[in-house]
Design a protein around this motif. Structure first.
Motif, PDB file in Angstrom:
ATOM      1  N   GLU A  85       0.823  -1.215   0.000  1.00 15.50           N
ATOM      2  CA  GLU A  85       0.000   0.000   0.000  1.00 15.50           C
ATOM      3  C   GLU A  85       0.855   1.263   0.000  1.00 15.50           C
ATOM      4  O   GLU A  85       0.529   2.253  -0.659  1.00 15.50           O
ATOM      5  CB  GLU A  85      -0.932   0.015   1.230  1.00 15.50           C
ATOM      6  CG  GLU A  85      -2.086  -0.965   1.158  1.00 15.50           C
ATOM      7  CD  GLU A  85      -2.915  -0.852  -0.120  1.00 15.50           C
ATOM      8  OE1 GLU A  85      -3.214   0.292  -0.515  1.00 15.50           O
ATOM      9  OE2 GLU A  85      -3.240  -1.891  -0.729  1.00 15.50           O
ATOM     10  N   SER A  86       1.963   1.225   0.762  1.00 13.44           N
ATOM     11  CA  SER A  86       2.832   2.408   0.847  1.00 13.44           C
ATOM     12  C   SER A  86       3.348   2.787  -0.548  1.00 13.44           C
ATOM     13  O   SER A  86       3.405   3.963  -0.902  1.00 13.44           O
ATOM     14  CB  SER A  86       4.013   2.137   1.784  1.00 13.44           C
ATOM     15  OG  SER A  86       4.717   0.977   1.359  1.00 13.44           O
ATOM     16  N   LEU A  90       2.610   6.300  -2.692  1.00 13.21           N
ATOM     17  CA  LEU A  90       3.664   7.194  -3.194  1.00 13.21           C
ATOM     18  C   LEU A  90       3.634   7.282  -4.715  1.00 13.21           C
ATOM     19  O   LEU A  90       3.755   8.366  -5.291  1.00 13.21           O
ATOM     20  CB  LEU A  90       5.052   6.710  -2.754  1.00 13.21           C
ATOM     21  CG  LEU A  90       5.446   6.918  -1.302  1.00 13.21           C
ATOM     22  CD1 LEU A  90       6.933   6.621  -1.130  1.00 13.21           C
ATOM     23  CD2 LEU A  90       5.146   8.339  -0.830  1.00 13.21           C
ATOM     24  N   LEU A 188      10.966   0.557   0.463  1.00 20.12           N
ATOM     25  CA  LEU A 188       9.663   0.176   1.024  1.00 20.12           C
ATOM     26  C   LEU A 188       9.589  -1.332   1.240  1.00 20.12           C
ATOM     27  O   LEU A 188       8.517  -1.903   1.368  1.00 20.12           O
ATOM     28  CB  LEU A 188       8.539   0.632   0.077  1.00 20.12           C
ATOM     29  CG  LEU A 188       8.455   2.139  -0.172  1.00 20.12           C
ATOM     30  CD1 LEU A 188       7.384   2.454  -1.210  1.00 20.12           C
ATOM     31  CD2 LEU A 188       8.152   2.892   1.132  1.00 20.12           C
ATOM     32  N   PRO A 193       9.418   2.952   6.003  1.00 22.39           N
ATOM     33  CA  PRO A 193      10.039   3.496   4.783  1.00 22.39           C
ATOM     34  C   PRO A 193      11.343   4.230   5.117  1.00 22.39           C
ATOM     35  O   PRO A 193      11.383   4.994   6.070  1.00 22.39           O
ATOM     36  CB  PRO A 193       8.998   4.489   4.258  1.00 22.39           C
ATOM     37  CG  PRO A 193       7.754   4.257   5.057  1.00 22.39           C
ATOM     38  CD  PRO A 193       8.148   3.605   6.332  1.00 22.39           C
ATOM     39  N   LEU A 210       3.552   9.301   4.260  1.00 21.98           N
ATOM     40  CA  LEU A 210       4.012   8.175   5.083  1.00 21.98           C
ATOM     41  C   LEU A 210       4.778   8.743   6.284  1.00 21.98           C
ATOM     42  O   LEU A 210       6.003   8.904   6.251  1.00 21.98           O
ATOM     43  CB  LEU A 210       4.937   7.251   4.271  1.00 21.98           C
ATOM     44  CG  LEU A 210       4.382   6.642   2.976  1.00 21.98           C
ATOM     45  CD1 LEU A 210       5.463   5.850   2.251  1.00 21.98           C
ATOM     46  CD2 LEU A 210       3.176   5.745   3.261  1.00 21.98           C
ATOM     47  N   THR A 213       8.327   7.685   7.877  1.00 23.21           N
ATOM     48  CA  THR A 213       9.522   7.629   7.034  1.00 23.21           C
ATOM     49  C   THR A 213      10.748   8.171   7.761  1.00 23.21           C
ATOM     50  O   THR A 213      10.667   9.189   8.451  1.00 23.21           O
ATOM     51  CB  THR A 213       9.303   8.469   5.752  1.00 23.21           C
ATOM     52  OG1 THR A 213       8.147   7.979   5.095  1.00 23.21           O
ATOM     53  CG2 THR A 213      10.509   8.393   4.825  1.00 23.21           C
TER      54      THR A 213
END
Ligand code: TXA
Ligand code: MG
Length: 344
Positions: A85-86, A90, A188, A193, A210, A213
């Motif tokens: 999903e991350s 992005l 990722l 992250p 996110l 991060t």
């Protein structure tokens, strides 16, 4: 080897030329091409022999993995096991654009591309010529920056011709690069992250999407060869002109005072200054890279090469204004200086 140099106007791309260049890539050749960040040196990512020839053409250590370039975000499934999903988040905001994400690789991507890692770096450049070339090739394109290993990344076709003429099949003579430093790399593949290289997409922009991060500590630290940074490219001396570079960092007035003092101490050398726009230096070559960090980044690699053309022995580079884009500039400057930094 004779290198073809092919002019491409990104607003009027010749179908015939781009098809021919795409075929060179598909058939195992090497083609240098413009992207919005820096010029890349491309090979068919599924052709091991072609990928190996990138390392030879650049003189690049083979433990430094390559980025795989796609024309569209939907295509990255060709290289990765899954898209978390991350990454979806992005990519939906910043791709096509100056962002590279590291994900778990699938079995179609060879260890030659990833230098034995189980992850792969993927990026969708926004440059029109780059995307047209990838589409014409019909395969993802593995590409590092198109400079000789250790030299500043090329941001004009002229730089690529200087470094690569005679070493590869073709060079696209396209427009100068807008961003001027390489893409932001974000890993990722793990828990949180991690930014491995700052670039056109900033830490602040990523953190908004996110929030957990973090920035890898190697981004701004000296890296010894014994060390094993997550992004193997970080352990090499990079972006280095022939001249010795010293970064002077801090309050801009104190920075300028210090550089004037250093110039006085080095009267016997040919001295250059890289500046945000101050011409009050008694130096052999004064180059304004930009008045803020975004424009400083855009011109930085070109200016570093220009000092060499002027036979400069020592470069003093101003660094100040630690704004949102400052991290990318700082990271490249520190590397070009081999971490030779004076804080004032
Ligand atoms: O803007 C850019 O990213 C340009 C253009 C051509 O797309 N490309 C570029 O490639 O800068 P290169 O090879 O000069 O830098 C790629 C960096 C290297 O430092 C490499 O170590 C790192 O990406 N890298 C590649 N795959 C990786 C992986 N699986 N894990 C960690 N780092 C990786
Ligand atoms: Mg590079």
């Amino acid at each position: 080897m004779e290198t073809q140099i092919v002019k491409i106007d990104e607003n009027n791309i010749s179908e015939q030329d781009i098809e021919r260049l795409g075929k060179i890539v598909a058939d195992g050749g090497l083609v240098a091409f413009p992207t919005e960040t820096v010029y890349g040196l491309g090979a068919n990512a599924f052709d091991d022999k072609a990928v190996k020839s990138i390392y030879t053409a650049k003189g690049r250590p083979s433990d430094n993995p390559l980025i795989v370039h796609f024309a569209d975000p939907e295509d990255i499934g060709m290289a990765v096991r899954e898209v978390p999903e991350s990454a979806k988040l992005l990519l939906s905001h910043f791709s096509p654009g100056p962002l590279t994400v590291i994900l778990k690789k699938n079995n179609d991507i060879s260890e030659t591309v990833t230098a034995g890692l189980d992850t792969v770096a993927v990026r969708i450049p926004s440059g029109k010529t780059a995307r047209a070339l990838i589409r014409a090739a019909g395969v993802p394109i593995a590409a590092p920056s198109a400079n000789l290993s250790g030299k500043p990344s090329p941001t004009t076709a002229r730089h690529v011709i200087d470094d690569m003429n005679g070493r590869i099949d073709a060079i696209i003579d396209g427009k100068d690069c807008d961003v001027g430093v390489e893409s932001t790399i974000i890993d990722l593949s793990g828990e949180a992250p991690v930014i491995l290289r700052p670039g056109g997409v900033t830490y602040k922009q990523i953190k908004e999407l996110l929030p957990n991060t973090v920035i890898d500590r190697h981004v701004l630290e000296a890296v010894s060869v014994k060390d094993q940074p997550k992004c193997p490219g970080m352990k090499y001396k990079h972006y280095a002109p022939n001249a010795d570079v010293t970064v002077v960092e801090g309050d801009i007035e104190r920075v300028r005072e210090k550089i004037r003092e250093l110039i006085r101490e080095n009267k016997d050398k040919r001295v250059g200054v890289l500046t945000y726009g101050c011409d009050e230096y008694d130096a052999d070559c004064i180059i304004t890279s930009g008045t803020d960090n975004r424009s400083y980044a855009k011109n930085l690699f070109r200016e570093l090469r220009e000092f060499d053309e002027n036979n400069i022995d020592m470069v003093f580079a101003e660094f100040a204004y630690d704004d949102d884009f400052g991290l990318a500039v700082k990271n490249r400057l520190y590397k070009s200086a081999g971490n030779n930094v004076i804080y004032v």
